[in-house]
Design a protein around this motif. Structure first.
Motif, PDB file in Angstrom:
ATOM      1  N   ILE A   9       0.910  -1.160   0.033  1.00  0.00           N
ATOM      2  CA  ILE A   9       0.193  -0.090  -0.075  1.00  0.00           C
ATOM      3  C   ILE A   9       0.910   1.270   0.012  1.00  0.00           C
ATOM      4  O   ILE A   9       0.726   2.248  -0.848  1.00  0.00           O
ATOM      5  CB  ILE A   9      -1.031   0.135   1.232  1.00  0.00           C
ATOM      6  CG1 ILE A   9      -2.088  -1.211   1.101  1.00  0.00           C
ATOM      7  CG2 ILE A   9      -1.839   1.347   1.100  1.00  0.00           C
ATOM      8  CD1 ILE A   9      -2.889  -1.252  -0.112  1.00  0.00           C
ATOM      9  N   ALA A  10       1.937   1.210   0.998  1.00  0.00           N
ATOM     10  CA  ALA A  10       2.774   2.396   0.847  1.00  0.00           C
ATOM     11  C   ALA A  10       3.326   2.703  -0.496  1.00  0.00           C
ATOM     12  O   ALA A  10       3.519   3.750  -0.919  1.00  0.00           O
ATOM     13  CB  ALA A  10       3.843   2.414   1.886  1.00  0.00           C
ATOM     14  N   ASP A  11       3.807   1.553  -1.308  1.00  0.00           N
ATOM     15  CA  ASP A  11       4.452   1.805  -2.602  1.00  0.00           C
ATOM     16  C   ASP A  11       3.414   2.290  -3.485  1.00  0.00           C
ATOM     17  O   ASP A  11       3.809   2.982  -4.061  1.00  0.00           O
ATOM     18  CB  ASP A  11       5.027   0.371  -3.026  1.00  0.00           C
ATOM     19  CG  ASP A  11       5.628   0.324  -4.408  1.00  0.00           C
ATOM     20  OD1 ASP A  11       6.464   1.184  -4.473  1.00  0.00           O
ATOM     21  OD2 ASP A  11       5.089  -0.365  -5.283  1.00  0.00           O
ATOM     22  N   VAL A  12       2.375   1.855  -3.591  1.00  0.00           N
ATOM     23  CA  VAL A  12       1.205   2.439  -4.472  1.00  0.00           C
ATOM     24  C   VAL A  12       0.750   3.708  -4.185  1.00  0.00           C
ATOM     25  O   VAL A  12       0.515   4.618  -5.271  1.00  0.00           O
ATOM     26  CB  VAL A  12       0.027   1.494  -5.145  1.00  0.00           C
ATOM     27  CG1 VAL A  12       0.632   0.170  -5.391  1.00  0.00           C
ATOM     28  CG2 VAL A  12      -0.701   1.114  -3.779  1.00  0.00           C
TER      29      VAL A  12
ATOM     30  N   ILE B  99      -7.064   2.204   4.609  1.00  0.00           N
ATOM     31  CA  ILE B  99      -8.512   2.835   4.549  1.00  0.00           C
ATOM     32  C   ILE B  99      -8.408   4.159   3.771  1.00  0.00           C
ATOM     33  O   ILE B  99      -8.946   4.567   2.968  1.00  0.00           O
ATOM     34  CB  ILE B  99      -9.297   2.677   5.748  1.00  0.00           C
ATOM     35  CG1 ILE B  99      -9.230   1.132   5.783  1.00  0.00           C
ATOM     36  CG2 ILE B  99     -10.621   3.156   5.523  1.00  0.00           C
ATOM     37  CD1 ILE B  99     -10.018   0.276   4.795  1.00  0.00           C
ATOM     38  N   GLU B 100      -7.554   4.895   4.615  1.00  0.00           N
ATOM     39  CA  GLU B 100      -7.186   6.092   4.010  1.00  0.00           C
ATOM     40  C   GLU B 100      -6.947   6.522   2.585  1.00  0.00           C
ATOM     41  O   GLU B 100      -7.626   7.168   1.653  1.00  0.00           O
ATOM     42  CB  GLU B 100      -6.275   7.122   4.794  1.00  0.00           C
ATOM     43  CG  GLU B 100      -6.187   8.434   4.598  1.00  0.00           C
ATOM     44  CD  GLU B 100      -5.280   9.409   5.604  1.00  0.00           C
ATOM     45  OE1 GLU B 100      -4.503  10.231   5.063  1.00  0.00           O
ATOM     46  OE2 GLU B 100      -4.857   8.805   6.744  1.00  0.00           O
ATOM     47  N   TYR B 101      -6.232   5.642   2.130  1.00  0.00           N
ATOM     48  CA  TYR B 101      -5.769   5.273   0.637  1.00  0.00           C
ATOM     49  C   TYR B 101      -7.061   4.974  -0.170  1.00  0.00           C
ATOM     50  O   TYR B 101      -7.327   5.448  -1.155  1.00  0.00           O
ATOM     51  CB  TYR B 101      -4.615   4.603   0.471  1.00  0.00           C
ATOM     52  CG  TYR B 101      -4.066   4.574  -0.886  1.00  0.00           C
ATOM     53  CD1 TYR B 101      -3.662   5.574  -1.760  1.00  0.00           C
ATOM     54  CD2 TYR B 101      -4.219   3.295  -1.565  1.00  0.00           C
ATOM     55  CE1 TYR B 101      -3.510   5.544  -2.995  1.00  0.00           C
ATOM     56  CE2 TYR B 101      -3.838   3.308  -2.988  1.00  0.00           C
ATOM     57  CZ  TYR B 101      -3.465   4.292  -3.659  1.00  0.00           C
ATOM     58  OH  TYR B 101      -3.224   4.195  -4.942  1.00  0.00           O
ATOM     59  N   VAL B 102      -7.416   4.014   0.220  1.00  0.00           N
ATOM     60  CA  VAL B 102      -8.253   3.239  -0.895  1.00  0.00           C
ATOM     61  C   VAL B 102      -9.804   3.701  -0.864  1.00  0.00           C
ATOM     62  O   VAL B 102     -10.574   3.792  -1.930  1.00  0.00           O
ATOM     63  CB  VAL B 102      -8.392   1.613  -0.641  1.00  0.00           C
ATOM     64  CG1 VAL B 102      -7.114   1.063  -0.571  1.00  0.00           C
ATOM     65  CG2 VAL B 102      -9.294   1.292   0.594  1.00  0.00           C
TER      66      VAL B 102
END
Length: 170
Positions: free
Chosen positions: A56-59, A116-119
């Motif tokens: 997740i950090a990568d994308v 969750i913040e990202y997606v």
């Protein structure tokens, strides 16, 4: 329902599975291997969390929670900070011992929050973006996210199975 809603729901189910596998167990139970070389609950949960954090950090173009929020120092493992568990052997699994449920779930919950913040703000047009060209065909964001969910569900299910065996032995 949007793609973001589906991803939030999927990762929410993973969180339920992780908490269900870990809560109420001692550090000794979390570290127990059902047989020599088997994965412990602690290792399974640590590994699935590390993979989710890494991917997740990568994308998302973010620093991993593992290092950004000091979890690597709190766990104080013999592994390199970049380790996610891929390629670990039985001896490596055994090194993840004495880890409390609170520590495992604290790290997992921090990664879950970043996920969750990202997606939650993704739109369908984001999902075809190529995020990894090392594969043929190249990996899209949508495929990477589903891969993380799949990995998380498999490992949390394995942890739940180990928990069931341990509880029947009490």
């Amino acid at each position: 329902m949007t793609s973001a809603d589906l991803l939030v729901d999927a990762f929410g189910r993973v969180k339920e599975n992780v908490h269900g596998a870990v809560e109420g167990l001692t550090a000794a139970e979390l570290s127990e291997q059902l047989e020599p070389g088997a994965n412990s609950i602690a290792w399974l949960i640590w590994h699935l969390t590390r993979v989710q954090d890494d991917h997740i950090a990568d994308v998302a173009g973010l620093e991993q929670v593992w290092t950004a929020q000091g979890w690597a120092k709190r766990f104080d493992l013999v592994f390199d900070d970049a380790a996610t568990g891929y390629g670990h052997q039985a001896a490596d699994v055994a090194k993840l011992s004495g880890v409390s449920a609170e520590l495992l779930l604290g790290y997992y919950d921090a990664v879950h929050a970043q996920t969750i913040e990202y997606v939650s703000v993704l739109v369908d047009a984001d999902l075809p973006r190529i995020v990894d060209t090392r594969w043929d065909p190249p990996v899209t964001l949508g495929v990477r996210l589903i891969s993380v969910v799949d990995d998380d569900i498999q490992h949390s299910g394995q942890a739940a199975f180990v928990r069931g065996v341990l509880l029947r032995r009490r």
